[in-house]
Every structure is written in structure tokens, then in C-alpha cells.
Design an enzyme around this catalytic site. Structure first.
Site, PDB file in Angstrom:
ATOM      1  N   HIS A 160       0.811  -1.220   0.000  1.00  0.00           N
ATOM      2  CA  HIS A 160       0.000   0.000   0.000  1.00  0.00           C
ATOM      3  C   HIS A 160       0.844   1.271   0.000  1.00  0.00           C
ATOM      4  O   HIS A 160       0.336   2.349  -0.265  1.00  0.00           O
ATOM      5  CB  HIS A 160      -0.939   0.000   1.214  1.00  0.00           C
ATOM      6  N   ASP A 178       3.335   9.295  -0.798  1.00  0.00           N
ATOM      7  CA  ASP A 178       2.148   8.537  -0.435  1.00  0.00           C
ATOM      8  C   ASP A 178       1.959   7.436  -1.468  1.00  0.00           C
ATOM      9  O   ASP A 178       2.098   7.695  -2.668  1.00  0.00           O
ATOM     10  CB  ASP A 178       0.915   9.458  -0.453  1.00  0.00           C
TER      11      ASP A 178
HETATM   12  C1  GDG Z   1      -2.233   3.691   3.297  1.00  0.00           C
HETATM   13  C2  GDG Z   1      -1.220   4.392   2.370  1.00  0.00           C
HETATM   14  C3  GDG Z   1      -2.941   4.390   0.555  1.00  0.00           C
HETATM   15  C4  GDG Z   1      -8.632  10.241   7.954  1.00  0.00           C
HETATM   16  N1  GDG Z   1      -9.067  10.941   9.030  1.00  0.00           N
HETATM   17  C5  GDG Z   1     -10.202  10.354   9.422  1.00  0.00           C
HETATM   18  C6  GDG Z   1     -10.468   9.286   8.569  1.00  0.00           C
HETATM   19  N2  GDG Z   1      -9.492   9.240   7.685  1.00  0.00           N
HETATM   20  C7  GDG Z   1      -9.466   8.278   6.562  1.00  0.00           C
HETATM   21  C8  GDG Z   1      -9.571   8.987   5.240  1.00  0.00           C
HETATM   22  C9  GDG Z   1      -9.019   7.922   4.296  1.00  0.00           C
HETATM   23  C10 GDG Z   1      -8.030   7.208   5.189  1.00  0.00           C
HETATM   24  O1  GDG Z   1      -8.271   7.568   6.530  1.00  0.00           O
HETATM   25  C11 GDG Z   1      -6.600   7.613   4.890  1.00  0.00           C
HETATM   26  O2  GDG Z   1      -6.229   6.977   3.722  1.00  0.00           O
HETATM   27  P1  GDG Z   1      -4.943   7.434   2.934  1.00  0.00           P
HETATM   28  O3  GDG Z   1      -4.935   6.757   1.630  1.00  0.00           O
HETATM   29  O4  GDG Z   1      -4.956   8.918   2.795  1.00  0.00           O
HETATM   30  O5  GDG Z   1      -3.690   7.079   3.830  1.00  0.00           O
HETATM   31  P2  GDG Z   1      -3.112   5.897   4.803  1.00  0.00           P
HETATM   32  O6  GDG Z   1      -3.918   5.721   6.013  1.00  0.00           O
HETATM   33  O7  GDG Z   1      -1.689   6.317   5.012  1.00  0.00           O
HETATM   34  O8  GDG Z   1      -3.179   4.551   3.939  1.00  0.00           O
HETATM   35  C12 GDG Z   1      -1.949   5.242   1.338  1.00  0.00           C
HETATM   36  C13 GDG Z   1      -3.827   3.585   1.495  1.00  0.00           C
HETATM   37  O9  GDG Z   1      -3.050   2.845   2.450  1.00  0.00           O
HETATM   38  C14 GDG Z   1      -4.686   2.592   0.729  1.00  0.00           C
HETATM   39  O10 GDG Z   1      -3.897   1.766  -0.049  1.00  0.00           O
HETATM   40  O11 GDG Z   1      -3.754   5.240  -0.220  1.00  0.00           O
HETATM   41  O12 GDG Z   1      -1.025   5.816   0.435  1.00  0.00           O
HETATM   42  O13 GDG Z   1      -0.319   5.201   3.130  1.00  0.00           O
HETATM   43  O14 GDG Z   1      -9.998   7.013   3.924  1.00  0.00           O
HETATM   44  O15 GDG Z   1     -10.893   9.342   4.999  1.00  0.00           O
HETATM   45  N3  GDG Z   1     -11.565   8.492   8.684  1.00  0.00           N
HETATM   46  C15 GDG Z   1     -12.438   8.760   9.700  1.00  0.00           C
HETATM   47  N4  GDG Z   1     -12.222   9.792  10.584  1.00  0.00           N
HETATM   48  C16 GDG Z   1     -11.139  10.617  10.475  1.00  0.00           C
HETATM   49  O16 GDG Z   1     -10.994  11.570  11.263  1.00  0.00           O
HETATM   50  N5  GDG Z   1     -13.530   8.006   9.858  1.00  0.00           N
END
Ligand code: GDG
Length: 497
Positions: A157, A365
Site C-alpha cells: 500500500h 504517499d
Molecule cells: C495507506 C497508504 C494508501 C482520515 N481521518 C479520518 C479518517 N481518515 C481516513 C480517510 C481515508 C483514510 O483515513 C486515509 O487513507 P490514505 O490513503 O490517505 O492514507 P493511509 O492511512 O496512510 O493509507 C496510502 C492507502 O493505504 C490505501 O492503499 O492510499 O497511500 O499510506 O480514507 O478518509 N476516517 C475517519 N475519521 C477521520 O478523522 N472516519
């Protein structure tokens, strides 16, 4: 149909549907497992005085969830150690934060062995096994040692780093060799796949067997890019929910005559929050006339609190937001609002929709799902503008965002200014192209492509898609529709003196 076994470090039962969950991985896997009657295996999130391998089994929505407790030393050396103090920083290009500690390495191998020993008895002939992320790279090797011959796939990821970085890892060869026990390895982008191939060719004396297949360490495996998506249909529906609508109304009421710039990220150094705040500060410094016109809202729920680097970044962000507000706040307005609370996903949907600008500027990312959620949540008749780091995997797909270098406060400041003055015609054209991508390359497409490749690893590899270039939208070439909408700059009423 063969069963699907998903293995990830943490397990979030699909019935939770993510309302309270932070983490893109958890959301994507919930969506995947809703479709298959499969098994989800991982760490329970609990520690026990010693490792017993005792499984806890639960049923959720046709999915068997199997979890196991770890002991305290496992947690320190595997999760807090090798995974989050070594691999995570290194793979996000933070060599300065990378701990090259041998105990961590031993703990990482041990936990992967323990996971394999606990999981192996649950595996039936024909099961497809899909392993997720950097915590579990050696899992296939350990399962093979136990005689498991099923097809095993791995999806990373996070980014696969450049050759010069990965070779700084002691025993990098063992780590990469362990990947060759999988039948299929998936990366988020073509760039990460290419970096991996470069390593295998130059460091492991490997070769390209045929397009999409790498040979090294006496094995051939399929290697492909599978960009992860969001459950776009679900997210679009969620925007209409009462709670999303309420959050939208609250934010609209708070930003009368102002425009909302929103950022949502786990509090993590890879997400570029400090650099983002510096960009906002530069924007406020350079644009005195716009200082009272914007509210920057950064939602940053805490993550991985036990790792010191996260406590330090928290202190620095508190100081930085205080400094910006100290300089630019007025009696009735703070330009920056920074909250460490965790919000529900439907509340986030309402926030995104209320925003004129989505500011998504990670330093590195794998993909970045927030960028896609922001796009999915927009009003088609009055969409906001996405500012996106060119170092997010999502930048490969969302080319109609305003792409920036997150290291440059000037580029961020300029992009904010440009986004705020963009007319409706250009906003709609850019948004439409991005929305089509978010819908087409959603989490279902990602899952189906990966599972199909795992089912038939020798099958044809999809050719590289030549992606269209971003639309060049010179405002002068067309007559823009100059409608007054919420997200178009509206003159304030004259001030009363
Ligand atoms: C890894 C990789 C890749 C955030 N704040 C809250 C909340 N979130 C949710 C967002 C989004 C998720 O968390 C974050 O996803 P990301 O993709 O931005 O980043 P990572 O957690 O680092 O994920 C990344 C991912 O895996 C999938 O393959 O895209 O690059 O690092 O969904 O909305 N959700 C809630 N409350 C919050 O305050 N419920």
C-alpha cells in the site's frame, strides 16, 4: 468459487463499515470482503503475556474474522519497531527517521513466522491468499516453509522506494528475496513497480521473463501496478446522508463570505502537514486582501502514538498553527483551525463537500484516498478544486488536480490562490475528468483486477495504459460560465464604519 483469505496486520470487521475507522487499508478491505465469503486473518490489536497462537474466530456479514494476540516484545519489535520505525520511514524517503535495529528485524521475522504457523491450519486447497502491506512481506516465505502451495499474492500500500534507498536497509536482499515466494506482487503505481524491477535487475541479477514477469532467486513471479480506489458509489451516496448534510450546513454557516480549504490526514510525517501549514502561511503573507476570506481546516486524528516521531510532529504542528493564527487572526476570525479529533466518514463527506479547496499535499504517499474522497464528495454543479502533491500515487490518475511540489511553500501558496480564483467552467471540467477516474478505477475494479491476476498469475498482463494528458484549460479560449456560486469568489458586503 475459491475462498479468499485476506491477511493484514490489523483486522476491521466489514460490519463496522468504517464509520469510526481511520485508515484507507481498512476501508478498502471491508469493501473487498463484503463481496466474497472469505476469511480475514490478522492481529487482534491486543497483547498477551506470552504468545499462545490461540485464535479468536468471529462471523461478520459472511466473513470469518480470525485474530491472534501478540506478546509485548512482538509489538515493540515488529509493529512499533521494524514496520513503523524502519520500513515505513524508509519507504517514505525519511532515512533520517529510519531505525536500523537488528532486534526489530528479528522480531519482524518472528511475528511473520507466528502468523504463518497460526494461519496455515486454516488454509484449504484452492484458497487464494492475499497478503497486505509492509508488515507482512516475509509471510509467504514462512507459509511455503510450512508446505503451503496455494496461490499467494502481496499488495504494497505504500511506495516502493528508489534503489539508492532500499539498499541502505541491512538485509535488503533477504527482504526482496522473500517477495519472490509470492505468485503475484502488486504496487500502487507503475513508478513503484518500475523501481522494484530496477532493483531486481541490478541488485538481484534478475531478468524480465516476459512483460509483467520478473525472474530472480530461481523463481518467476508476476509484478503489476494495481492503483487502489475508493468505494465511490458508497461515498457519493453518503454525501446525501443526514449527518453529512448537517456537517455541510454547519461548515457553510461558519464560512459565510469565506471559503473553506480542507485537509484530512492521519497525523503522520509522510502527509506533509508542516509543509502544508507553511504553504498556507505563505499564502496569507502574500495575499493580505484574502486573509479574511479563507478558513483552513485541518483534521488530523492521531496515529501510532507510541512512536516518538509522531509526538514530535504533534508538538511542531501545535506551535505552527498557533504561530499562524497569532500573526493573522482577527477578533472574529482564525485563519487556521486544526483539530486532532477523529470524525465519522459521513461527517468527512459533508466537510469535503463544503470546501472550495481540498489540500492534499503528502511528501510521499502510496496512493492517498483522501484525494479521491474529496473528488467523490463534490457537488457536480459547483465543485471544489483539488490541490494534490505530485508525490502521491493518486497524482498518476488525478491529473486534473492542481499538482504541486509539497516541499515548496510558494507552489502551495500559488495553487491556493489559483484554486480560489478558478471559474466555474474550469472547475467543472477538471472535476468531471477526475470524478470519472474515481468512479471507473474504484475499489471494486482494484479488487477484481488483483484477484483475477492472483487466480491466473500466468494470464495476460494488462498493457500499460497511455493516460490522457490533463486538459489544458485556458480561460480565454472559451467563454466561462460566470455564475455566482458558493465556491466562486463573492464580493463581501461593504464594511460598516
Ligand atoms: C495507506 C497508504 C494508501 C482520515 N481521518 C479520518 C479518517 N481518515 C481516513 C480517510 C481515508 C483514510 O483515513 C486515509 O487513507 P490514505 O490513503 O490517505 O492514507 P493511509 O492511512 O496512510 O493509507 C496510502 C492507502 O493505504 C490505501 O492503499 O492510499 O497511500 O499510506 O480514507 O478518509 N476516517 C475517519 N475519521 C477521520 O478523522 N472516519
Amino acid at each position: 468459487m475459491s475462498r479468499l483469505i485476506v491477511v493484514s496486520n490489523r483486522v476491521n470487521p466489514p460490519t463496522a463499515r468504517g464509520d469510526e475507522t481511520v485508515g484507507g487499508l481498512a476501508m478498502a478491505l471491508s469493501a473487498a470482503l463484503r463481496q466474497y465469503s472469505g476469511l480475514w486473518f490478522g492481529w487482534s490489536g491486543r497483547t498477551a503475556p506470552e504468545f499462545t497462537g490461540q485464535l479468536s474466530l468471529e462471523q461478520h456479514d459472511g466473513v470469518t474474522v480470525a485474530t491472534v494476540d501478540l506478546e509485548e516484545a512482538d509489538l515493540q519489535e515488529y509493529y512499533n519497531g521494524y514496520a513503523n520505525k524502519t520500513l515505513w520511514p524508509l519507504f517514505h524517503y525519511r532515512q533520517d527517521l529510519t531505525a536500523y535495529d537488528r532486534t526489530f528485524d528479528a522480531g519482524y521475522q518472528r511475528v511473520n513466522r507466528r502468523f504463518a504457523e497460526t494461519l496455515a491450519p486454516l488454509i484449504q486447497p484452492g484458497d487464494l491468499i492475499w497478503v497486505h502491506d509492509y508488515h507482512l512481506i516475509p509471510l509467504a516465505r514462512e507459509l511455503r516453509r510450512l508446505g503451503v502451495t496455494n496461490r499467494i499474492g502481496f499488495f504494497l500500500h505504500i511506495p516502493w522506494p528508489a534503489h539508492q534507498l532500499i539498499v541502505t536497509l541491512p538485509r535488503h536482499r533477504e527482504l526482496v528475496a522473500a517477495l519472490f515466494d509470492y505468485d503475484l506482487v502488486g504496487f500502487q503505481t507503475e513508478g513503484f513497480r518500475h523501481a522494484f524491477e530496477e532493483y531486481v535487475l541490478s541488485e538481484a541479477d534478475g531478468s524480465v521473463d516476459r512483460p509483467g514477469f520478473l525472474r530472480a532467486y530461481g523463481r518467476t513471479m508476476r509484478v503489476e501496478a494495481f492503483p487502489i480506489g475508493i468505494d465511490a458509489a458508497d461515498f457519493t451516496r453518503m454525501v446525501e446522508s443526514p449527518r453529512a448534510q448537517h456537517t455541510y450546513d454547519v461548515m457553510v454557516a461558519h464560512t459565510v463570505f469565506r471559503r473553506l480549504i480542507v485537509g484530512v490526514d492521519r497525523l503522520d510525517y509522510s502527509k506533509g502537514l508542516e509543509e502544508r501549514f507553511l504553504g498556507v502561511e505563505r499564502f496569507l503573507a502574500n495575499n493580505p486582501d484574502l486573509r479574511r476570506e479563507v478558513l483552513m481546516l485541518q483534521v488530523a486524528p492521531l496515529s501510532r502514538d507510541a512512536v516518538e516521531a509522531y509526538q514530535e510532529i504533534r508538538g511542531r504542528l501545535d506551535a505552527l498553527s498557533g504561530r499562524i493564527n497569532g500573526e493573522y487572526a482577527d477578533i472574529d476570525h482564525n485563519p487556521v483551525r486544526y483539530v486532532n479529533k477523529n470524525y465519522r466518514r459521513d461527517e468527512l463527506a459533508g466537510l469535503y463537500r463544503a470546501a472550495s479547496v481540498g489540500l492534499v499535499t503528502p511528501m510521499r504517499d502510496g496512493m492517498n484516498l483522501v484525494a479521491k474522497e474529496f473528488v467523490a464528495a463534490q457537488d457536480p454543479d459547483d465543485p471544489g478544486v483539488l490541490i494534490l502533491s505530485r508525490f502521491a500515487g493518486a497524482a498518476d490518475q488525478l491529473r486534473d488536480a492542481l499538482l504541486v511540489n509539497p516541499n515548496s511553500p510558494d507552489e502551495i501558496a500559488e495553487a491556493i490562490k489559483r484554486a480560489l480564483s478558478m471559474d466555474l467552467f474550469e472547475r467543472k471540467a477538471r472535476w468531471r475528468a477526475m470524478f470519472e477516474n474515481v468512479v471507473r478505477e474504484d475499489v471494486t475494479a482494484w479488487r477484481d483486477a488483483f484477484v483475477a491476476a492472483l487466480r491466473d498469475p500466468a494470464g495476460a498482463v494488462a498493457p500499460d495504459v497511455e493516460r490522457p494528458q490533463p486538459a489544458i484549460l485556458e480561460v480565454e479560449t472559451e467563454t466561462p460560465t460566470r455564475l455566482t456560486t458558493r465556491k466562486t469568489a463573492t464580493p463581501r458586503p461593504p464594511a460598516r464604519h
